[in-house]
Design an enzyme around this catalytic site. Sequence first.
Site, mmCIF file in Angstrom:
data_model
loop_
_atom_site.group_PDB
_atom_site.id
_atom_site.type_symbol
_atom_site.label_atom_id
_atom_site.label_comp_id
_atom_site.label_asym_id
_atom_site.label_seq_id
_atom_site.Cartn_x
_atom_site.Cartn_y
_atom_site.Cartn_z
ATOM 1 N N LEU A 98 0.669 -1.308 0.084
ATOM 2 C CA LEU A 98 -0.334 0.156 0.064
ATOM 3 C C LEU A 98 0.702 1.543 -0.357
ATOM 4 C CD1 LEU A 98 -2.820 -0.885 2.547
ATOM 5 C CD2 LEU A 98 -2.811 -0.274 0.092
ATOM 6 N N GLY B 2 10.185 1.756 6.335
ATOM 7 C CA GLY B 2 9.386 0.425 6.634
ATOM 8 C C GLY B 2 8.607 0.038 5.399
ATOM 9 N N VAL C 204 4.165 -0.355 4.113
ATOM 10 C CA VAL C 204 2.517 -1.011 3.849
ATOM 11 C C VAL C 204 1.807 -2.189 3.551
ATOM 12 C CG1 VAL C 204 0.424 -0.090 4.556
ATOM 13 C CG2 VAL C 204 2.603 1.438 5.325
ATOM 14 N N LYS D 298 1.820 -2.587 8.290
ATOM 15 C CA LYS D 298 3.045 -1.770 8.460
ATOM 16 C C LYS D 298 4.221 -2.433 9.372
ATOM 17 C CE LYS D 298 3.864 2.900 9.668
ATOM 18 N NZ LYS D 298 3.775 4.284 10.300
ATOM 19 N N GLU E 164 -6.161 -0.083 10.687
ATOM 20 C CA GLU E 164 -7.770 0.783 10.162
ATOM 21 C C GLU E 164 -7.112 0.386 8.402
ATOM 22 O OE1 GLU E 164 -11.160 2.851 9.749
ATOM 23 O OE2 GLU E 164 -9.600 2.985 11.567
ATOM 24 N N ALA F 147 -7.576 1.916 5.596
ATOM 25 C CA ALA F 147 -8.327 3.309 4.757
ATOM 26 C C ALA F 147 -8.605 3.321 3.041
ATOM 27 C CB ALA F 147 -7.823 4.774 5.080
ATOM 28 N N ASP G 195 1.632 17.069 13.386
ATOM 29 C CA ASP G 195 2.575 16.246 12.074
ATOM 30 C C ASP G 195 1.439 16.619 10.949
ATOM 31 O OD1 ASP G 195 4.575 16.685 9.948
ATOM 32 O OD2 ASP G 195 4.801 13.978 10.503
ATOM 33 N N LYS H 220 -0.675 16.692 7.970
ATOM 34 C CA LYS H 220 -0.464 17.644 6.629
ATOM 35 C C LYS H 220 -1.177 16.115 5.806
ATOM 36 C CE LYS H 220 4.139 14.589 6.099
ATOM 37 N NZ LYS H 220 5.103 14.786 6.024
ATOM 38 N N ASN I 190 -0.833 12.081 5.495
ATOM 39 C CA ASN I 190 -1.047 11.813 7.354
ATOM 40 C C ASN I 190 -2.566 11.652 7.163
ATOM 41 O OD1 ASN I 190 2.036 11.342 7.537
ATOM 42 N ND2 ASN I 190 1.974 12.932 9.159
ATOM 43 N N ASP J 70 -0.705 8.033 11.427
ATOM 44 C CA ASP J 70 0.844 8.711 11.513
ATOM 45 C C ASP J 70 0.758 9.480 12.757
ATOM 46 O OD1 ASP J 70 4.041 8.546 11.607
ATOM 47 O OD2 ASP J 70 3.980 9.253 9.137
ATOM 48 N N THR K 50 6.529 18.425 9.323
ATOM 49 C CA THR K 50 7.273 19.329 7.592
ATOM 50 C C THR K 50 7.018 20.592 7.744
ATOM 51 O OG1 THR K 50 6.257 17.067 7.022
ATOM 52 C CG2 THR K 50 6.611 19.069 5.644
#
Length: 235
Positions: free
Chosen positions: A35, A41, A43, A58, A107, A109, A152, A154, A157, A170, A187
């Site tokens: 994904l 790493g 997902v 993840k 979960e 999405a 964070d 944005k 996320n 995240d 960010t």
Amino acid sequence: MAIATELRSEEEKASPHSQEKKRWILSDFDIGKPLGRGKFGHVYLAREKTSNHIVALKVLFKSQLKQSQVEHQLRREVEIQSHLRHPNILRLYGYFYDQTRVYLILEYATKGELYKELQRCKHFSERRSATYIASLASGLIYLHGKHVIHRDIKPENLLIGSQGELKIADFGWSVHTTNRRRTMCGTLDYLPPEMVEKTEHDYHVDIWSLGILCYEFLYGVPPFEAKEHSETYRR
């Protein structure tokens, strides 16, 4: 091993089968398509074999977490996200680990990243923007009521669920606090002045990011974006 040991107690609380004190292992899941990928790493889409429940798995590499000295961030992320229950916040069902990796059971999405949707559409209509901002605001009100600052917020996320609802994800930079903080994180395009200037900040940093996103949803770019970081700071 330190990270696995310290997280163990959270697993029992976070797992959807916590009453059985379930110990997940990788063979409990059928692994599907990737994904996305992150710094530490990847997902994957996955199916829990017993329940047939579809999740996002993840996979984080311990060596990379240790090398970047972010083990404490992962512990905090699990501790915070596993206790959150809100329709606009991505659920963390549990986690497990082996010799080389840590796995977070999240979960799924179904409609993916808001960032990719924004890129595809260039910008959103006023109605769609208003719906997203209202959803995001609802999630943030819940977070702040739990004394959690995300820090964070944005488009990368934020995820979109099956009904088109927004999901805050995240929680790597999130913190549980009733005090003011000084750490600069997140960010640059979405950082408020107090973070840029490294003065004390609180939950208002998320409200600033909400305003930045409102602008970006309508115009397609964040308001202070520039080619050079120094110019973004100046703006």
